[in-house]
Write an enzyme that holds these catalytic residues in place. Structure first.
Site, PDB file in Angstrom:
ATOM      1  N   SER A  12      10.632  22.773  -4.530  1.00 19.70           N
ATOM      2  CA  SER A  12      10.168  21.582  -3.815  1.00 19.70           C
ATOM      3  C   SER A  12       9.438  22.017  -2.556  1.00 19.70           C
ATOM      4  O   SER A  12      10.022  22.676  -1.679  1.00 19.70           O
ATOM      5  CB  SER A  12      11.358  20.706  -3.419  1.00 19.70           C
ATOM      6  OG  SER A  12      10.930  19.818  -2.395  1.00 19.70           O
ATOM      7  N   HIS A  37       7.258  20.937  -7.423  1.00 19.64           N
ATOM      8  CA  HIS A  37       7.848  19.617  -7.172  1.00 19.64           C
ATOM      9  C   HIS A  37       7.358  19.093  -5.820  1.00 19.64           C
ATOM     10  O   HIS A  37       7.486  19.774  -4.795  1.00 19.64           O
ATOM     11  CB  HIS A  37       9.374  19.750  -7.181  1.00 19.64           C
ATOM     12  CG  HIS A  37      10.117  18.459  -7.061  1.00 19.64           C
ATOM     13  ND1 HIS A  37      10.334  17.617  -8.128  1.00 19.64           N
ATOM     14  CD2 HIS A  37      10.712  17.858  -5.992  1.00 19.64           C
ATOM     15  CE1 HIS A  37      11.046  16.565  -7.732  1.00 19.64           C
ATOM     16  NE2 HIS A  37      11.286  16.685  -6.432  1.00 19.64           N
ATOM     17  N   ASP A  39       7.455  16.060  -3.099  1.00 16.97           N
ATOM     18  CA  ASP A  39       8.297  14.946  -2.659  1.00 16.97           C
ATOM     19  C   ASP A  39       7.525  13.990  -1.752  1.00 16.97           C
ATOM     20  O   ASP A  39       7.186  14.335  -0.620  1.00 16.97           O
ATOM     21  CB  ASP A  39       9.511  15.493  -1.898  1.00 16.97           C
ATOM     22  CG  ASP A  39      10.561  16.074  -2.831  1.00 16.97           C
ATOM     23  OD1 ASP A  39      10.927  15.396  -3.807  1.00 16.97           O
ATOM     24  OD2 ASP A  39      11.001  17.208  -2.579  1.00 16.97           O
ATOM     25  N   MET A  41       7.630  10.624   0.375  1.00 16.64           N
ATOM     26  CA  MET A  41       8.612   9.742   1.041  1.00 16.64           C
ATOM     27  C   MET A  41       7.893   8.790   1.981  1.00 16.64           C
ATOM     28  O   MET A  41       6.914   9.166   2.624  1.00 16.64           O
ATOM     29  CB  MET A  41       9.603  10.572   1.849  1.00 16.64           C
ATOM     30  CG  MET A  41      10.337  11.613   1.023  1.00 16.64           C
ATOM     31  SD  MET A  41      11.587  12.449   2.033  1.00 16.64           S
ATOM     32  CE  MET A  41      12.164  13.680   0.870  1.00 16.64           C
ATOM     33  N   HIS A  70       7.449  13.381  -7.214  1.00 14.58           N
ATOM     34  CA  HIS A  70       8.666  12.573  -7.079  1.00 14.58           C
ATOM     35  C   HIS A  70       8.411  11.515  -6.017  1.00 14.58           C
ATOM     36  O   HIS A  70       8.343  11.828  -4.823  1.00 14.58           O
ATOM     37  CB  HIS A  70       9.821  13.517  -6.673  1.00 14.58           C
ATOM     38  CG  HIS A  70      11.135  12.840  -6.459  1.00 14.58           C
ATOM     39  ND1 HIS A  70      12.203  13.483  -5.860  1.00 14.58           N
ATOM     40  CD2 HIS A  70      11.577  11.586  -6.760  1.00 14.58           C
ATOM     41  CE1 HIS A  70      13.231  12.656  -5.821  1.00 14.58           C
ATOM     42  NE2 HIS A  70      12.888  11.499  -6.336  1.00 14.58           N
ATOM     43  N   MET A  72       9.479   8.728  -3.727  1.00 10.96           N
ATOM     44  CA  MET A  72      10.607   8.044  -3.069  1.00 10.96           C
ATOM     45  C   MET A  72       9.997   6.986  -2.171  1.00 10.96           C
ATOM     46  O   MET A  72      10.001   7.083  -0.935  1.00 10.96           O
ATOM     47  CB  MET A  72      11.441   9.077  -2.285  1.00 10.96           C
ATOM     48  CG  MET A  72      12.263   9.971  -3.211  1.00 10.96           C
ATOM     49  SD  MET A  72      12.794  11.505  -2.408  1.00 10.96           S
ATOM     50  CE  MET A  72      11.325  12.496  -2.657  1.00 10.96           C
ATOM     51  N   MET A 141      19.588  12.730  -9.194  1.00  9.88           N
ATOM     52  CA  MET A 141      19.682  13.146  -7.792  1.00  9.88           C
ATOM     53  C   MET A 141      21.106  13.636  -7.517  1.00  9.88           C
ATOM     54  O   MET A 141      22.081  12.931  -7.783  1.00  9.88           O
ATOM     55  CB  MET A 141      19.368  11.978  -6.850  1.00  9.88           C
ATOM     56  CG  MET A 141      17.940  11.437  -6.920  1.00  9.88           C
ATOM     57  SD  MET A 141      16.637  12.649  -6.628  1.00  9.88           S
ATOM     58  CE  MET A 141      17.064  13.262  -5.000  1.00  9.88           C
ATOM     59  N   ASP A 176      17.878  17.330  -8.842  1.00  9.96           N
ATOM     60  CA  ASP A 176      17.192  17.424  -7.556  1.00  9.96           C
ATOM     61  C   ASP A 176      18.184  17.260  -6.409  1.00  9.96           C
ATOM     62  O   ASP A 176      18.760  16.188  -6.222  1.00  9.96           O
ATOM     63  CB  ASP A 176      16.112  16.327  -7.489  1.00  9.96           C
ATOM     64  CG  ASP A 176      15.170  16.526  -6.316  1.00  9.96           C
ATOM     65  OD1 ASP A 176      15.340  17.493  -5.548  1.00  9.96           O
ATOM     66  OD2 ASP A 176      14.253  15.690  -6.171  1.00  9.96           O
TER      67      ASP A 176
HETATM   68  C1  DX5 Z   1      15.375  15.178  -1.592  1.00  9.01           C
HETATM   69  C2  DX5 Z   1      14.179  15.719  -2.363  1.00  9.01           C
HETATM   70  C3  DX5 Z   1      14.411  17.075  -2.903  1.00  9.01           C
HETATM   71  C4  DX5 Z   1      14.654  18.105  -1.847  1.00  9.01           C
HETATM   72  C5  DX5 Z   1      15.520  19.186  -2.393  1.00  9.01           C
HETATM   73  O1  DX5 Z   1      15.150  13.864  -1.259  1.00  9.01           O
HETATM   74  O2  DX5 Z   1      13.842  14.876  -3.428  1.00  9.01           O
HETATM   75  O3  DX5 Z   1      13.394  17.477  -3.785  1.00  9.01           O
HETATM   76  O4  DX5 Z   1      13.489  18.679  -1.375  1.00  9.01           O
HETATM   77  O5  DX5 Z   1      15.801  20.060  -1.357  1.00  9.01           O
HETATM   78  P1  DX5 Z   1      17.023  21.052  -1.406  1.00  9.01           P
HETATM   79  O6  DX5 Z   1      16.816  21.937  -2.593  1.00  9.01           O
HETATM   80  O7  DX5 Z   1      16.911  21.782  -0.102  1.00  9.01           O
HETATM   81  O8  DX5 Z   1      18.246  20.229  -1.530  1.00  9.01           O
HETATM   82 ZN    ZN Z   2      12.506  15.598  -5.083  1.00  9.34          ZN
END
Ligand code: DX5
Ligand code: ZN
Length: 229
Positions: A12, A37, A39, A41, A70, A72, A141, A176
């Site tokens: 990620s 990956h 992320d 947000m 991903h 969010m 998750m 994840d």
């Molecule tokens: C959390 C993200 C993950 C996150 C994982 O909301 O969706 O992808 O980056 O990070 P680690 O591996 O540090 O838990």
């Molecule tokens: Zn993620």
């Protein structure tokens, strides 16, 4: 994208150097990452903000393999075409992000991407059952989404239930949050094949010193495959 159930490590880039995404993506791929990956947000669905389609467009040319986005964010639907247009291979939306997950998943496939559905720790496996014929991936998750570096929450019963439910369908189970060499074997044994890892991949390395990324990726993969190096 072809389908298989081999272990795939998906670093990620939430844990990457945000001023250097292109070089970071190239570095993790050169060091053995299978997927990248990404992320997204919004500060609304989750209490943190990262970036949107413009940043994904800037990153895309630096990724040779699978770009796994991903989302969010809530709402999701108004942004699906924008993320598909930048060339996301997989677009994953949260089941908790809106009232019409069916519509969202249809829109993702209609836009030409693989459709993923993500489930928060508080959402049961049974919520995915009506969606099985509309998804290419389910993301379990193992933290509450929003931040990297959180403690792994054990969701192995849910993973096992999903694996049974999926049967022979070509649906990836992605994990994840909090994945590292200690937790990877638990989720792999339960049926996961795509392991997202942020902190556990990027720790100790940088674009000018990427070798630790490779060591970290190999350690997670070896643990997941049951081969303790
Ligand atoms: C959390 C993200 C993950 C996150 C994982 O909301 O969706 O992808 O980056 O990070 P680690 O591996 O540090 O838990
Ligand atoms: Zn993620």
């Amino acid at each position: 994208m072809t389908f298989d159930r081999k272990i795939k490590i998906a670093p990620s880039i939430l844990a990457a150097d945000f001023a250097n995404f292109g070089a970071e993506c190239a570095a993790i791929e050169a060091q053995g990452a299978d997927w990248v990956h990404v992320d997204v947000m919004d500060g609304h669905f989750v209490p943190n903000i990262t970036f949107g389609p413009a940043t994904c467009a800037a990153i895309r040319p630096h990724i040779k393999g699978v770009m796994d986005v991903h989302l969010m964010i809530a709402p999701v639907d108004p942004y699906i075409d924008a993320f598909a247009a930048v060339g996301a291979d997989v677009i994953t939306a949260h089941i908790e992000a809106g009232p019409h997950i069916h519509r969202t998943l249809q829109a993702i496939r209609a836009a030409g991407a693989r459709a993923g559905v993500a489930v928060n720790p508080g959402t049961p496996a049974s919520a995915v059952e009506p969606l099985l014929d509309m998804i290419d991936l389910v993301c379990v998750m193992t933290v509450n989404p929003g931040f990297g570096g959180q403690k792994f929450i054990d969701m192995t019963d849910k993973i096992r239930a999903l694996r049974r439910m999926i049967g022979d369908r070509p649906i990836h189970i992605e994990i994840d949050g909090g994945v590292d060499p200690d937790t990877a074997p638990l989720v792999a044994r339960a049926g996961a094949d795509v392991l997202v890892a942020g902190s556990a991949v990027f720790k100790g390395g940088s674009v000018s010193n990427p070798a630790p990324y490779g060591d970290n990726i190999r350690a997670i993969r070896a643990a997941a495959e049951g081969v303790y190096a």
